[in-house]
Design an enzyme around this catalytic site. Sequence first.
Site, PDB file in Angstrom:
ATOM      1  N   GLU A 167       0.813  -1.229   0.000  1.00 10.83           N
ATOM      2  CA  GLU A 167       0.000   0.000   0.000  1.00 10.83           C
ATOM      3  C   GLU A 167       0.848   1.282   0.000  1.00 10.83           C
ATOM      4  N   TYR A 169       3.413   2.027   1.946  1.00  8.50           N
ATOM      5  CA  TYR A 169       3.981   2.421   3.242  1.00  8.50           C
ATOM      6  C   TYR A 169       5.498   2.155   3.270  1.00  8.50           C
ATOM      7  N   ARG A 217       2.344  -8.893   4.368  1.00  9.42           N
ATOM      8  CA  ARG A 217       1.465  -8.315   3.331  1.00  9.42           C
ATOM      9  C   ARG A 217       2.356  -7.868   2.183  1.00  9.42           C
ATOM     10  N   HIS A 255      -1.388   3.914  -1.836  1.00  7.11           N
ATOM     11  CA  HIS A 255      -2.481   4.857  -1.574  1.00  7.11           C
ATOM     12  C   HIS A 255      -2.467   6.020  -2.566  1.00  7.11           C
ATOM     13  N   GLN A 342     -18.115   5.193   2.984  1.00  4.38           N
ATOM     14  CA  GLN A 342     -18.601   6.437   3.578  1.00  4.38           C
ATOM     15  C   GLN A 342     -18.414   6.540   5.091  1.00  4.38           C
TER      16      GLN A 342
HETATM   17  P1  FAD Z   1     -36.095   8.066   1.111  1.00  8.32           P
HETATM   18  O1  FAD Z   1     -35.077   7.159   0.571  1.00  8.32           O
HETATM   19  O2  FAD Z   1     -36.529   9.216   0.274  1.00  8.32           O
HETATM   20  O3  FAD Z   1     -37.377   7.185   1.479  1.00  8.32           O
HETATM   21  C1  FAD Z   1     -38.616   7.729   1.855  1.00  8.32           C
HETATM   22  C2  FAD Z   1     -39.703   6.710   1.542  1.00  8.32           C
HETATM   23  O4  FAD Z   1     -40.917   7.135   2.141  1.00  8.32           O
HETATM   24  C3  FAD Z   1     -39.989   6.555   0.067  1.00  8.32           C
HETATM   25  O5  FAD Z   1     -39.908   5.194  -0.288  1.00  8.32           O
HETATM   26  C4  FAD Z   1     -41.401   7.107  -0.100  1.00  8.32           C
HETATM   27  O6  FAD Z   1     -42.148   6.426  -1.106  1.00  8.32           O
HETATM   28  C5  FAD Z   1     -41.977   6.834   1.276  1.00  8.32           C
HETATM   29  N1  FAD Z   1     -43.115   7.675   1.638  1.00  8.32           N
HETATM   30  C6  FAD Z   1     -43.198   9.038   1.618  1.00  8.32           C
HETATM   31  N2  FAD Z   1     -44.387   9.441   2.111  1.00  8.32           N
HETATM   32  C7  FAD Z   1     -45.061   8.324   2.472  1.00  8.32           C
HETATM   33  C8  FAD Z   1     -46.335   8.093   3.062  1.00  8.32           C
HETATM   34  N3  FAD Z   1     -47.142   9.081   3.415  1.00  8.32           N
HETATM   35  N4  FAD Z   1     -46.716   6.819   3.285  1.00  8.32           N
HETATM   36  C9  FAD Z   1     -45.913   5.770   2.955  1.00  8.32           C
HETATM   37  N5  FAD Z   1     -44.682   5.950   2.381  1.00  8.32           N
HETATM   38  C10 FAD Z   1     -44.286   7.205   2.162  1.00  8.32           C
HETATM   39  N6  FAD Z   1     -26.707   8.075  -0.227  1.00  8.32           N
HETATM   40  C11 FAD Z   1     -25.549   7.605   0.208  1.00  8.32           C
HETATM   41  O7  FAD Z   1     -25.308   7.619   1.402  1.00  8.32           O
HETATM   42  N7  FAD Z   1     -24.638   7.081  -0.636  1.00  8.32           N
HETATM   43  C12 FAD Z   1     -24.845   7.018  -1.955  1.00  8.32           C
HETATM   44  O8  FAD Z   1     -23.992   6.547  -2.692  1.00  8.32           O
HETATM   45  C13 FAD Z   1     -26.078   7.503  -2.461  1.00  8.32           C
HETATM   46  N8  FAD Z   1     -26.335   7.475  -3.770  1.00  8.32           N
HETATM   47  C14 FAD Z   1     -27.516   7.953  -4.226  1.00  8.32           C
HETATM   48  C15 FAD Z   1     -27.766   7.947  -5.588  1.00  8.32           C
HETATM   49  C16 FAD Z   1     -28.958   8.415  -6.078  1.00  8.32           C
HETATM   50  C17 FAD Z   1     -29.195   8.402  -7.562  1.00  8.32           C
HETATM   51  C18 FAD Z   1     -29.949   8.919  -5.196  1.00  8.32           C
HETATM   52  C19 FAD Z   1     -31.252   9.437  -5.709  1.00  8.32           C
HETATM   53  C20 FAD Z   1     -29.684   8.974  -3.841  1.00  8.32           C
HETATM   54  C21 FAD Z   1     -28.469   8.500  -3.345  1.00  8.32           C
HETATM   55  N9  FAD Z   1     -28.163   8.546  -1.994  1.00  8.32           N
HETATM   56  C22 FAD Z   1     -26.987   8.038  -1.546  1.00  8.32           C
HETATM   57  C23 FAD Z   1     -29.057   9.200  -1.033  1.00  8.32           C
HETATM   58  C24 FAD Z   1     -29.834   8.204  -0.195  1.00  8.32           C
HETATM   59  O9  FAD Z   1     -30.495   7.290  -1.023  1.00  8.32           O
HETATM   60  C25 FAD Z   1     -30.785   8.972   0.698  1.00  8.32           C
HETATM   61  O10 FAD Z   1     -30.042   9.777   1.572  1.00  8.32           O
HETATM   62  C26 FAD Z   1     -31.671   8.046   1.500  1.00  8.32           C
HETATM   63  O11 FAD Z   1     -32.422   7.227   0.655  1.00  8.32           O
HETATM   64  C27 FAD Z   1     -32.605   8.829   2.406  1.00  8.32           C
HETATM   65  O12 FAD Z   1     -33.342   7.910   3.135  1.00  8.32           O
HETATM   66  P2  FAD Z   1     -34.789   8.214   3.723  1.00  8.32           P
HETATM   67  O13 FAD Z   1     -35.267   6.913   4.223  1.00  8.32           O
HETATM   68  O14 FAD Z   1     -34.718   9.352   4.649  1.00  8.32           O
HETATM   69  O15 FAD Z   1     -35.656   8.714   2.498  1.00  8.32           O
HETATM   70  P1  NAP Z   2     -26.077  17.711  -2.732  1.00  9.20           P
HETATM   71  O1  NAP Z   2     -24.894  16.887  -2.582  1.00  9.20           O
HETATM   72  O2  NAP Z   2     -26.460  18.649  -1.671  1.00  9.20           O
HETATM   73  O3  NAP Z   2     -25.899  18.498  -4.104  1.00  9.20           O
HETATM   74  C1  NAP Z   2     -26.815  19.413  -4.592  1.00  9.20           C
HETATM   75  C2  NAP Z   2     -26.208  20.183  -5.770  1.00  9.20           C
HETATM   76  O4  NAP Z   2     -27.137  21.101  -6.232  1.00  9.20           O
HETATM   77  C3  NAP Z   2     -24.976  20.930  -5.423  1.00  9.20           C
HETATM   78  O5  NAP Z   2     -24.049  20.761  -6.477  1.00  9.20           O
HETATM   79  C4  NAP Z   2     -25.421  22.384  -5.322  1.00  9.20           C
HETATM   80  O6  NAP Z   2     -24.277  23.079  -5.731  1.00  9.20           O
HETATM   81  C5  NAP Z   2     -26.617  22.426  -6.250  1.00  9.20           C
HETATM   82  N1  NAP Z   2     -27.695  23.306  -5.809  1.00  9.20           N
HETATM   83  C6  NAP Z   2     -28.225  23.431  -4.557  1.00  9.20           C
HETATM   84  N2  NAP Z   2     -29.240  24.320  -4.558  1.00  9.20           N
HETATM   85  C7  NAP Z   2     -29.369  24.763  -5.835  1.00  9.20           C
HETATM   86  C8  NAP Z   2     -30.231  25.700  -6.464  1.00  9.20           C
HETATM   87  N3  NAP Z   2     -31.180  26.352  -5.796  1.00  9.20           N
HETATM   88  N4  NAP Z   2     -30.056  25.929  -7.777  1.00  9.20           N
HETATM   89  C9  NAP Z   2     -29.113  25.285  -8.484  1.00  9.20           C
HETATM   90  N5  NAP Z   2     -28.258  24.407  -7.934  1.00  9.20           N
HETATM   91  C10 NAP Z   2     -28.387  24.132  -6.623  1.00  9.20           C
HETATM   92  O7  NAP Z   2     -27.342  16.809  -2.975  1.00  9.20           O
HETATM   93  P2  NAP Z   2     -27.627  15.620  -3.954  1.00  9.20           P
HETATM   94  O8  NAP Z   2     -26.687  15.561  -5.098  1.00  9.20           O
HETATM   95  O9  NAP Z   2     -29.075  15.787  -4.248  1.00  9.20           O
HETATM   96  O10 NAP Z   2     -27.413  14.356  -3.066  1.00  9.20           O
HETATM   97  C11 NAP Z   2     -28.241  14.092  -1.948  1.00  9.20           C
HETATM   98  C12 NAP Z   2     -27.490  13.322  -0.922  1.00  9.20           C
HETATM   99  O11 NAP Z   2     -27.254  12.017  -1.402  1.00  9.20           O
HETATM  100  C13 NAP Z   2     -26.169  13.974  -0.662  1.00  9.20           C
HETATM  101  O12 NAP Z   2     -26.097  14.393   0.678  1.00  9.20           O
HETATM  102  C14 NAP Z   2     -25.170  12.932  -0.953  1.00  9.20           C
HETATM  103  O13 NAP Z   2     -24.271  12.761   0.143  1.00  9.20           O
HETATM  104  C15 NAP Z   2     -25.945  11.653  -1.130  1.00  9.20           C
HETATM  105  N6  NAP Z   2     -25.325  10.965  -2.248  1.00  9.20           N
HETATM  106  C16 NAP Z   2     -24.092  10.455  -2.063  1.00  9.20           C
HETATM  107  C17 NAP Z   2     -23.459   9.848  -3.096  1.00  9.20           C
HETATM  108  C18 NAP Z   2     -22.092   9.261  -2.905  1.00  9.20           C
HETATM  109  O14 NAP Z   2     -21.491   8.829  -3.848  1.00  9.20           O
HETATM  110  N7  NAP Z   2     -21.548   9.233  -1.730  1.00  9.20           N
HETATM  111  C19 NAP Z   2     -24.067   9.758  -4.324  1.00  9.20           C
HETATM  112  C20 NAP Z   2     -25.331  10.306  -4.490  1.00  9.20           C
HETATM  113  C21 NAP Z   2     -25.934  10.925  -3.436  1.00  9.20           C
HETATM  114  P3  NAP Z   2     -24.185  24.661  -5.925  1.00  9.20           P
HETATM  115  O15 NAP Z   2     -24.891  25.234  -4.723  1.00  9.20           O
HETATM  116  O16 NAP Z   2     -22.729  24.959  -5.994  1.00  9.20           O
HETATM  117  O17 NAP Z   2     -24.850  24.919  -7.208  1.00  9.20           O
HETATM  118 FE1  SF4 Z   3     -17.501   0.714   4.833  1.00 10.64          FE
HETATM  119 FE2  SF4 Z   3     -19.864  -0.173   5.644  1.00 10.64          FE
HETATM  120 FE3  SF4 Z   3     -19.665   1.146   3.311  1.00 10.64          FE
HETATM  121 FE4  SF4 Z   3     -18.713  -1.344   3.618  1.00 10.64          FE
HETATM  122  S1  SF4 Z   3     -20.849  -0.707   3.713  1.00 10.64           S
HETATM  123  S2  SF4 Z   3     -17.660   0.349   2.662  1.00 10.64           S
HETATM  124  S3  SF4 Z   3     -17.944  -1.283   5.698  1.00 10.64           S
HETATM  125  S4  SF4 Z   3     -19.246   1.963   5.347  1.00 10.64           S
END
Ligand code: FAD
Ligand code: NAP
Ligand code: SF4
Length: 684
Positions: A167, A169, A217, A255, A342
């Site tokens: 890695e 090191y 390693r 790394h 993460q």
């Molecule tokens: P949500 O996932 O939004 O779930 C809410 C649920 O509540 C939904 O299924 C909805 O249908 C349901 N619901 C709403 N109102 C009602 C009601 N009245 N009755 C019954 N059901 C209802 N996060 C990461 O940490 N790592 C990532 O790599 C990552 N990648 C992502 C990629 C994409 C493309 C997207 C869109 C998101 C990603 N996220 C990622 C973000 C992550 O998925 C969200 O932070 C997470 O899903 C939030 O969880 P939640 O349960 O709060 O809400």
């Molecule tokens: P986000 O990370 O908060 O990004 C939102 C983006 O929109 C930013 O680039 C922001 O940048 C822009 N933005 C915010 N307000 C805006 C406005 N009014 N007009 C135009 N641009 C605006 O949110 P997200 O991409 O929706 O992701 C949601 C969550 O899911 C995040 O917290 C993220 O951690 C998680 N997620 C994680 C991964 C992962 O790989 N770890 C992947 C997907 C999602 P500017 O303000 O500079 O424009």
């Molecule tokens: Fe790390 Fe858990 Fe994500 Fe696996 S699922 S990479 S152990 S945070």
Amino acid sequence: MSDIYPNLLKPLDLGFTELKNRVLMGSMHTGLEDRFWNIHKFARYFAERAEGGVGLMVTGGFSPNLVGQLAPLASTMNNRATALLHRHVTGAVHEAGGKICMQILHAGRYGYQPLIVSASATKAPISPFKARALSSKGVESQINDFVNAAKLAKFAGYDGVEVMGSEGYFINQFLCERTNKRADKWGGPYENRMRLPVEIVRRMREAVGPEFIIIYRLSMLDLVEGGQSWDQIVTLGKAIEQAGATIINTGIGWHEARVPTIVTSVPRGGFADVTAKFYGEVDIPVCTTNRINTPEKGEEILAAGKADMVSMARPLLADSEFVRKAEQGRSDEINTCIACNQACLDHAFQAKRASCLVNPRACHETELVLTVAPVVRRVAVVGAGPAGLAAATTAAKRGHKVTLFEADDQIGGQFNYAKRIPGKEEFYETLRYYQRQIELLEIDLKLGTRANADSLKEQGFDDVVIATGVKPRTPKIDGIDHPKVLGYLDVLRHNKPVGETVAVIGAGGIGFDVSEFLTHDFSHHAEGEQVSVSDWQAEWGVNPEFEGPGGLAERQPTPSPRKIYLMQRKTGKVGGGLGKTSGWVHRNSLKHREVEMLRGCRYDRIDDQGLHISLTDKDGKVTETRVLAVDNVIICAGQEPFRELFDYLSDSGMNAHLIGGADVAEELDAKRAIRQGTEVAAKL
Ligand code: FAD
Ligand code: NAP
Ligand code: SF4
């Protein structure tokens, strides 16, 4: 012996001791190593994994001295008082029927502290400090410290040590010309450069006697320019065996390498063929590693004769009972590591205690304790996204009677869109895990049911957990209603057609993911299937024969079916908010597909011509205006909480709890959603 995984679960005879199976829990820095007052948490963390049946565990790295420390005050094994403290760890592990080795890691020029030393005076791109070159006497003194650390580990009750030779090191820095410019017996030709690890292992074996595990390693693939050649690696492996090592473990990539080695987009078992090529060169057991996260993958690799053991590190963080569940034919109950980094590596690199996105109890075993509920309550959870799933399953595990409402016809919330992104196929596993838990825990799942305040009140629940998530933000831009404007849900949920030229507004995690999705050619591999190892090697420039210095090759172009502009308003680095250890991979991947990243954007208007933008500098002054003649503008501008239900219920006096995106949408991710869901339900 197990019929299901006969190779993975077969004992391994090391001569003086036997391992109960072929699973090694690889070394991970958790942050618990660094402070003596965390020793009982550290002990419990390992004891739970020993109870889960893993064959052998390796601790996070301990430096043999102060100059080798990863950071000031970071984990070190250099005195008997520290060693005595470690008896809490080894005692707890042995009592649970496990075995544990302590890793000895000298950071060399990777140390984040001013005392660092290396083969030569060089500076690593990942540390702000320049290392001091060691004198010959200084090299001898480092070897003595390695040997002393191994003796102390034995005194502490460890079953052995792992010598970290990969890695990038300290030891790796001696092996490669890029960092070793010495002219004495520790530098120059390879036989001199490899003297350091061989002397360390030889003198260590003399000092600890024959009945103590020494894992070495071995860096089998450096993945950096000026790295070792395959012949050199084999020569070193044989010399390490002669010097007295018990097991050779595989190390992949420095790394500072610009090839990802463990993030989720690396295909499962993507480096097992490196170990396979080495396998057979030595007579001692050889262990393979990197992106092996299911018992099936481990079994497949061992059955194919690629190694004697498999190392799984993060998968054991995600599920301490991984091996036990595999033994009992319950692998569909394993909480699979999705390789997101993460909560584990990203935390380690920010000097925060590690945990796990899918298992917030990891490294918090003594703090996040799930007790049996004193009184059974009727709990409604509204929303089956990550937050609601965590809350529902935790509450049910504790004995509560849980009803889970989900408006959609499937569980998962936004994870259903995340899992569609190429390179994020692992996210399917989290949903499989929760689906199985819902069945096992007899949670009353009501799909296709949008819960409302009146029906919740009528059913007389004791507690209502609101996990209704988020709704996408619609930014105020002139022309936002133009037909060429789509939201990310239109693309990832409703499969609306997308043109060949696209502007993505918002460069957060979702903007990056949508861009990855749109630049992918799905004729190569079906959606939901991981890319093949050979295609992945071609994309990232890994020599398929692992030949040549560092095992690198020319990167092959990965043409995108679309032209994409990815934009943000901030003037800082595009995607600067992405994960510490994975953000560079996302940026690099999109640049490789010629995505144009624009920062300091002001969105002036959208019309038939396309998207009109002004580019500004950090003082907000417009430096250029452009019209991006795009077919579609896709909005990925963050989200807002969806929480009306909570406001209504709490106003009407119900016991309502708010979690996940419904609570705070700002900086929401699944790590927070799952942790919050688990914590709330742990207290019900
Ligand atoms: P949500 O996932 O939004 O779930 C809410 C649920 O509540 C939904 O299924 C909805 O249908 C349901 N619901 C709403 N109102 C009602 C009601 N009245 N009755 C019954 N059901 C209802 N996060 C990461 O940490 N790592 C990532 O790599 C990552 N990648 C992502 C990629 C994409 C493309 C997207 C869109 C998101 C990603 N996220 C990622 C973000 C992550 O998925 C969200 O932070 C997470 O899903 C939030 O969880 P939640 O349960 O709060 O809400
Ligand atoms: P986000 O990370 O908060 O990004 C939102 C983006 O929109 C930013 O680039 C922001 O940048 C822009 N933005 C915010 N307000 C805006 C406005 N009014 N007009 C135009 N641009 C605006 O949110 P997200 O991409 O929706 O992701 C949601 C969550 O899911 C995040 O917290 C993220 O951690 C998680 N997620 C994680 C991964 C992962 O790989 N770890 C992947 C997907 C999602 P500017 O303000 O500079 O424009
Ligand atoms: Fe790390 Fe858990 Fe994500 Fe696996 S699922 S990479 S152990 S945070």
